[in-house]
Design a protein around this motif. Sequence first.
Motif, PDB file in Angstrom:
ATOM      1  N   LYS A 103       0.837  -1.209   0.000  1.00  0.00           N
ATOM      2  CA  LYS A 103       0.000   0.000   0.000  1.00  0.00           C
ATOM      3  C   LYS A 103       0.865   1.251   0.000  1.00  0.00           C
ATOM      4  O   LYS A 103       0.613   2.203  -0.744  1.00  0.00           O
ATOM      5  CB  LYS A 103      -0.918  -0.019   1.224  1.00  0.00           C
ATOM      6  CG  LYS A 103      -1.905   1.137   1.274  1.00  0.00           C
ATOM      7  CD  LYS A 103      -2.825   1.008   2.477  1.00  0.00           C
ATOM      8  CE  LYS A 103      -3.819   2.172   2.530  1.00  0.00           C
ATOM      9  NZ  LYS A 103      -4.731   2.049   3.706  1.00  0.00           N
ATOM     10  N   ALA A 104       1.904   1.242   0.838  1.00  0.00           N
ATOM     11  CA  ALA A 104       2.788   2.404   0.934  1.00  0.00           C
ATOM     12  C   ALA A 104       3.540   2.634  -0.368  1.00  0.00           C
ATOM     13  O   ALA A 104       3.679   3.773  -0.834  1.00  0.00           O
ATOM     14  CB  ALA A 104       3.775   2.213   2.085  1.00  0.00           C
ATOM     15  N   LEU A 105       4.008   1.545  -0.979  1.00  0.00           N
ATOM     16  CA  LEU A 105       4.739   1.674  -2.239  1.00  0.00           C
ATOM     17  C   LEU A 105       3.847   2.247  -3.325  1.00  0.00           C
ATOM     18  O   LEU A 105       4.280   3.100  -4.112  1.00  0.00           O
ATOM     19  CB  LEU A 105       5.286   0.312  -2.666  1.00  0.00           C
ATOM     20  CG  LEU A 105       6.080   0.285  -3.979  1.00  0.00           C
ATOM     21  CD1 LEU A 105       7.269   1.232  -3.915  1.00  0.00           C
ATOM     22  CD2 LEU A 105       6.541  -1.129  -4.292  1.00  0.00           C
ATOM     23  N   GLY A 106       2.606   1.803  -3.375  1.00  0.00           N
ATOM     24  CA  GLY A 106       1.668   2.336  -4.359  1.00  0.00           C
ATOM     25  C   GLY A 106       1.485   3.842  -4.206  1.00  0.00           C
ATOM     26  O   GLY A 106       1.484   4.590  -5.188  1.00  0.00           O
ATOM     27  N   LYS A 107       1.355   4.294  -2.968  1.00  0.00           N
ATOM     28  CA  LYS A 107       1.183   5.726  -2.714  1.00  0.00           C
ATOM     29  C   LYS A 107       2.443   6.506  -3.086  1.00  0.00           C
ATOM     30  O   LYS A 107       2.373   7.614  -3.615  1.00  0.00           O
ATOM     31  CB  LYS A 107       0.842   5.963  -1.243  1.00  0.00           C
ATOM     32  CG  LYS A 107      -0.565   5.530  -0.849  1.00  0.00           C
ATOM     33  CD  LYS A 107      -0.863   5.895   0.597  1.00  0.00           C
ATOM     34  CE  LYS A 107      -2.284   5.551   0.981  1.00  0.00           C
ATOM     35  NZ  LYS A 107      -2.596   5.923   2.395  1.00  0.00           N
ATOM     36  N   LEU A 108       3.593   5.907  -2.807  1.00  0.00           N
ATOM     37  CA  LEU A 108       4.852   6.574  -3.135  1.00  0.00           C
ATOM     38  C   LEU A 108       5.050   6.693  -4.643  1.00  0.00           C
ATOM     39  O   LEU A 108       5.538   7.711  -5.140  1.00  0.00           O
ATOM     40  CB  LEU A 108       6.022   5.811  -2.510  1.00  0.00           C
ATOM     41  CG  LEU A 108       6.364   6.201  -1.074  1.00  0.00           C
ATOM     42  CD1 LEU A 108       7.212   5.121  -0.415  1.00  0.00           C
ATOM     43  CD2 LEU A 108       7.080   7.541  -1.037  1.00  0.00           C
ATOM     44  N   LEU A 109       4.662   5.658  -5.376  1.00  0.00           N
ATOM     45  CA  LEU A 109       4.785   5.709  -6.832  1.00  0.00           C
ATOM     46  C   LEU A 109       3.850   6.768  -7.411  1.00  0.00           C
ATOM     47  O   LEU A 109       4.216   7.476  -8.355  1.00  0.00           O
ATOM     48  CB  LEU A 109       4.485   4.335  -7.431  1.00  0.00           C
ATOM     49  CG  LEU A 109       5.526   3.246  -7.140  1.00  0.00           C
ATOM     50  CD1 LEU A 109       5.048   1.892  -7.646  1.00  0.00           C
ATOM     51  CD2 LEU A 109       6.870   3.608  -7.771  1.00  0.00           C
ATOM     52  N   ASP A 110       2.657   6.895  -6.845  1.00  0.00           N
ATOM     53  CA  ASP A 110       1.735   7.947  -7.268  1.00  0.00           C
ATOM     54  C   ASP A 110       2.333   9.327  -6.969  1.00  0.00           C
ATOM     55  O   ASP A 110       2.242  10.255  -7.782  1.00  0.00           O
ATOM     56  CB  ASP A 110       0.386   7.805  -6.552  1.00  0.00           C
ATOM     57  CG  ASP A 110      -0.419   6.627  -7.069  1.00  0.00           C
ATOM     58  OD1 ASP A 110      -0.113   6.121  -8.170  1.00  0.00           O
ATOM     59  OD2 ASP A 110      -1.352   6.198  -6.356  1.00  0.00           O
ATOM     60  N   PHE A 111       2.926   9.443  -5.787  1.00  0.00           N
ATOM     61  CA  PHE A 111       3.556  10.698  -5.366  1.00  0.00           C
ATOM     62  C   PHE A 111       4.692  11.060  -6.314  1.00  0.00           C
ATOM     63  O   PHE A 111       4.823  12.215  -6.744  1.00  0.00           O
ATOM     64  CB  PHE A 111       4.075  10.537  -3.933  1.00  0.00           C
ATOM     65  CG  PHE A 111       4.717  11.767  -3.353  1.00  0.00           C
ATOM     66  CD1 PHE A 111       3.945  12.841  -2.942  1.00  0.00           C
ATOM     67  CD2 PHE A 111       6.098  11.841  -3.198  1.00  0.00           C
ATOM     68  CE1 PHE A 111       4.542  13.976  -2.394  1.00  0.00           C
ATOM     69  CE2 PHE A 111       6.698  12.966  -2.651  1.00  0.00           C
ATOM     70  CZ  PHE A 111       5.917  14.035  -2.239  1.00  0.00           C
ATOM     71  N   ALA A 112       5.504  10.067  -6.675  1.00  0.00           N
ATOM     72  CA  ALA A 112       6.631  10.306  -7.581  1.00  0.00           C
ATOM     73  C   ALA A 112       6.166  10.748  -8.960  1.00  0.00           C
ATOM     74  O   ALA A 112       6.903  11.431  -9.680  1.00  0.00           O
ATOM     75  CB  ALA A 112       7.475   9.041  -7.701  1.00  0.00           C
ATOM     76  N   LYS A 135      12.983  -2.127  -2.352  1.00  0.00           N
ATOM     77  CA  LYS A 135      13.630  -3.215  -3.098  1.00  0.00           C
ATOM     78  C   LYS A 135      12.612  -4.040  -3.885  1.00  0.00           C
ATOM     79  O   LYS A 135      12.680  -5.266  -3.942  1.00  0.00           O
ATOM     80  CB  LYS A 135      14.425  -4.118  -2.148  1.00  0.00           C
ATOM     81  CG  LYS A 135      15.495  -3.374  -1.374  1.00  0.00           C
ATOM     82  CD  LYS A 135      16.235  -4.276  -0.398  1.00  0.00           C
ATOM     83  CE  LYS A 135      17.274  -3.490   0.384  1.00  0.00           C
ATOM     84  NZ  LYS A 135      17.992  -4.317   1.366  1.00  0.00           N
ATOM     85  N   ASP A 136      11.674  -3.340  -4.484  1.00  0.00           N
ATOM     86  CA  ASP A 136      10.586  -3.991  -5.213  1.00  0.00           C
ATOM     87  C   ASP A 136      10.778  -3.822  -6.716  1.00  0.00           C
ATOM     88  O   ASP A 136      10.944  -2.706  -7.218  1.00  0.00           O
ATOM     89  CB  ASP A 136       9.246  -3.386  -4.781  1.00  0.00           C
ATOM     90  CG  ASP A 136       8.063  -4.205  -5.233  1.00  0.00           C
ATOM     91  OD1 ASP A 136       7.867  -4.333  -6.451  1.00  0.00           O
ATOM     92  OD2 ASP A 136       7.330  -4.733  -4.363  1.00  0.00           O
ATOM     93  N   ALA A 137      10.735  -4.930  -7.432  1.00  0.00           N
ATOM     94  CA  ALA A 137      10.977  -4.913  -8.877  1.00  0.00           C
ATOM     95  C   ALA A 137       9.960  -4.066  -9.639  1.00  0.00           C
ATOM     96  O   ALA A 137      10.256  -3.577 -10.736  1.00  0.00           O
ATOM     97  CB  ALA A 137      10.969  -6.333  -9.420  1.00  0.00           C
ATOM     98  N   SER A 138       8.782  -3.875  -9.072  1.00  0.00           N
ATOM     99  CA  SER A 138       7.759  -3.099  -9.769  1.00  0.00           C
ATOM    100  C   SER A 138       8.151  -1.627  -9.921  1.00  0.00           C
ATOM    101  O   SER A 138       7.549  -0.903 -10.717  1.00  0.00           O
ATOM    102  CB  SER A 138       6.420  -3.199  -9.028  1.00  0.00           C
ATOM    103  OG  SER A 138       6.485  -2.566  -7.760  1.00  0.00           O
ATOM    104  N   ALA A 139       9.148  -1.186  -9.168  1.00  0.00           N
ATOM    105  CA  ALA A 139       9.582   0.211  -9.244  1.00  0.00           C
ATOM    106  C   ALA A 139      10.679   0.420 -10.285  1.00  0.00           C
ATOM    107  O   ALA A 139      11.092   1.549 -10.536  1.00  0.00           O
ATOM    108  CB  ALA A 139      10.080   0.679  -7.875  1.00  0.00           C
ATOM    109  N   ALA A 140      11.153  -0.665 -10.907  1.00  0.00           N
ATOM    110  CA  ALA A 140      12.262  -0.561 -11.868  1.00  0.00           C
ATOM    111  C   ALA A 140      11.941   0.400 -13.004  1.00  0.00           C
ATOM    112  O   ALA A 140      12.809   1.158 -13.460  1.00  0.00           O
ATOM    113  CB  ALA A 140      12.600  -1.940 -12.414  1.00  0.00           C
ATOM    114  N   LYS A 141      10.703   0.375 -13.476  1.00  0.00           N
ATOM    115  CA  LYS A 141      10.316   1.246 -14.588  1.00  0.00           C
ATOM    116  C   LYS A 141      10.528   2.711 -14.233  1.00  0.00           C
ATOM    117  O   LYS A 141      11.016   3.501 -15.058  1.00  0.00           O
ATOM    118  CB  LYS A 141       8.843   1.001 -14.949  1.00  0.00           C
ATOM    119  CG  LYS A 141       8.351   1.831 -16.122  1.00  0.00           C
ATOM    120  CD  LYS A 141       6.894   1.519 -16.442  1.00  0.00           C
ATOM    121  CE  LYS A 141       6.397   2.370 -17.600  1.00  0.00           C
ATOM    122  NZ  LYS A 141       4.965   2.091 -17.916  1.00  0.00           N
ATOM    123  N   LEU A 142      10.197   3.072 -13.000  1.00  0.00           N
ATOM    124  CA  LEU A 142      10.387   4.454 -12.539  1.00  0.00           C
ATOM    125  C   LEU A 142      11.867   4.815 -12.522  1.00  0.00           C
ATOM    126  O   LEU A 142      12.267   5.882 -13.008  1.00  0.00           O
ATOM    127  CB  LEU A 142       9.789   4.624 -11.139  1.00  0.00           C
ATOM    128  CG  LEU A 142      10.060   5.969 -10.451  1.00  0.00           C
ATOM    129  CD1 LEU A 142       9.333   7.085 -11.175  1.00  0.00           C
ATOM    130  CD2 LEU A 142       9.629   5.915  -8.983  1.00  0.00           C
TER     131      LEU A 142
END
Length: 233
Positions: A103-112, A135-142
């Motif tokens: 949940k936190a990572l999702g919010k951070l990606l939206d924030f970014a 350390k989540d692979a889903s953030a690699a695109k960012l």
Amino acid sequence: THLPAAVPHLVAHLAGPEHLRARVTQLLLEAGAPAAAALRERLDEKDPRVRQGVLEVLSRLPGVDPLDTLFSGLLDADPETARKAVGTYRTRIDVMKEAEKAKALGKLLDFAGSGKVRKAKGALASTLSVVGAFKDASAAKLFLEFADRKADPGVRTAALQALALVPLEGKAASQGVARLLNLLDEADFAGTVKPALEILWKLPAGKEHAARIQKLLKSSVGPVRHYALKALG
């Protein structure tokens, strides 16, 4: 019971000597969640030491979303305030449950992805640093988006440092190699070339990159030539 009302008078002392700052912090924590609203109103104080103190208290108050506190810190004009907000939040990540992390990572990606963050280079770099700590692979695109020659150097360095923390596999790995190879002729060795090489050493070069790597054999930078030799086998 009167502590929340005293918040405006107490926060000014957060800029005082350490012993006074510690005492005021304790009093504000004793005021509990009811003091949160009054504390948030002080996040525009001119003195960055006051803002840092307010953010520290908010991060420790029960019932206050630590992400809201982090976002305020990331957008602060004072680099030290942002740095402390990042440090405080990163200590939470390892003890989060998986659902909370997601949940936190999702919010951070939206924030970014928000315009106000994209326009603030310092905030964007700090945000990438926090996201990398998951350390989540889903953030690699960012991270790959900003591991780019056209990116602000500080943001690019933060993106590379974050990218080094996440696993890259399959298509993401190939895209990563392509993006990173383009950085190896940058003038900034410490902030760009070195972290890019550190990631590349962990990834399969792939035949599709052979022509680009071949050109690196002529690089004036020793570590780049060494990488090229090894990658070409």
